[in-house]
Design a protein around this motif. Structure first.
Motif, short mmCIF file in Angstrom:
data_model
loop_
_atom_site.label_atom_id
_atom_site.label_comp_id
_atom_site.label_asym_id
_atom_site.label_seq_id
_atom_site.Cartn_x
_atom_site.Cartn_y
_atom_site.Cartn_z
N GLY A 44 -68.37 0.25 20.42
CA GLY A 44 -68.42 1.29 20.41
C GLY A 44 -69.11 2.36 19.64
N THR A 45 -69.39 1.17 18.40
CA THR A 45 -69.90 2.01 17.58
C THR A 45 -71.07 2.63 17.21
OG1 THR A 45 -69.07 0.70 15.85
CG2 THR A 45 -71.07 1.99 15.15
N ASN A 46 -72.38 1.89 17.99
CA ASN A 46 -73.19 2.41 19.07
C ASN A 46 -73.22 3.44 19.80
OD1 ASN A 46 -76.51 1.98 19.08
ND2 ASN A 46 -76.39 1.11 20.44
N ALA A 47 -71.75 3.40 20.60
CA ALA A 47 -71.71 4.17 22.09
C ALA A 47 -72.14 5.49 21.02
CB ALA A 47 -71.06 3.65 23.17
N GLY A 48 -70.67 5.85 20.54
CA GLY A 48 -71.17 6.62 19.48
C GLY A 48 -72.09 7.39 18.54
N ARG A 49 -72.85 6.84 18.44
CA ARG A 49 -74.13 6.99 17.14
C ARG A 49 -75.11 7.67 18.72
NH1 ARG A 49 -74.14 1.95 14.16
NH2 ARG A 49 -73.10 2.54 11.65
N VAL A 50 -74.78 7.08 19.57
CA VAL A 50 -75.94 7.27 20.87
C VAL A 50 -75.41 8.97 21.71
CG1 VAL A 50 -77.11 6.73 22.71
CG2 VAL A 50 -76.93 5.51 20.42
N LEU A 51 -73.61 7.90 21.68
CA LEU A 51 -73.57 9.65 23.08
C LEU A 51 -72.73 9.97 22.42
CD1 LEU A 51 -72.65 6.40 25.89
CD2 LEU A 51 -74.46 7.54 26.03
#
Length: 203
Positions: A44-51
């Motif tokens: 979720g953290t990387n998804a939040g940063r990227v998307l």
């Protein structure tokens, strides 16, 4: 007791955990493979940063529901294997068979595990689920680091379990989960020590 039903439920837990929601949502709705952006992590953290924040929240919720759902199934079929199937789900999230065994860090999936424990096994929602969640967000507010907040929250869940539960198997499982989550954050820990860890800006 391990029988064919319980073994199949543990395998099913791993398969549920292997569903890479960050990858699925990124490719279908954003036409991006988030493994090629940010940390490359399927969480979720990387998804939040990227998307974006919305995608990050959706991925985190879906990742948490994976472990809760398999534990709910176990509750109706074989409650004895619930904890093991939940742990298998967390492992599957980190090493997903559907994404070349390169997944996330099991934080949201661990929270789903705590929710399952609190609702389906101990009936102690406040201490087994709500307290770790509160500790996560308080630590995040102070430190602005998701990694540190995750490690502290899962550690608190383990300590709370040893303090309030008579179920030693459950407490040991939660301690193992903390060790696992901490290990998955080993690179983050190095950056925390070196004061180079990324901090959130939305809180």
């Amino acid at each position: 007791m391990l029988n064919i039903t319980n073994i199949l439920l543990i395998i099913l837990g791993y398969l549920f955990g292997s569903i890479p929601w960050a990858l699925v949502i990124g490719k279908i709705f954003y036409k991006k493979d988030i493994r090629n952006f940010g940390s490359g992590n399927l969480g979720g953290t990387n998804a939040g940063r990227v998307l974006g924040k919305k995608a990050g929240v959706i991925v985190s919720v879906l990742d948490a529901l994976k472990s809760f759902f398999i534990m709910l199934i176990c509750n109706y079929i074989s409650k004895d294997v619930m904890v093991y199937a939940g742990l298998a789900c967390c492992i599957g999230h980190c090493f997903p068979i559907f994404a070349n065994f390169k997944g996330g860090k099991a934080v949201a999936t661990a929270m789903g595990f705590y929710l399952g424990i609190s609702v389906l096994l101990t009936n102690n929602f406040v201490y087994q689920f709500l307290m770790p969640v509160i500790i996560f967000f308080v630590t995040l507010y102070i430190s602005k680091m998701v990694s540190l907040s995750s490690i502290i929250a899962t550690l608190s869940a383990s300590i709370i379990s040893f303090l309030i539960n008579n179920n030693i198997t459950l407490s040991i499982a939660m301690f193992i989960l903390w060790i696992f989550v901490t290990y998955r954050h080993k690179e983050n820990i190095k950056r925390i020590i070196n004061k180079t860890e990324k901090k959130i800006t939305w809180m």
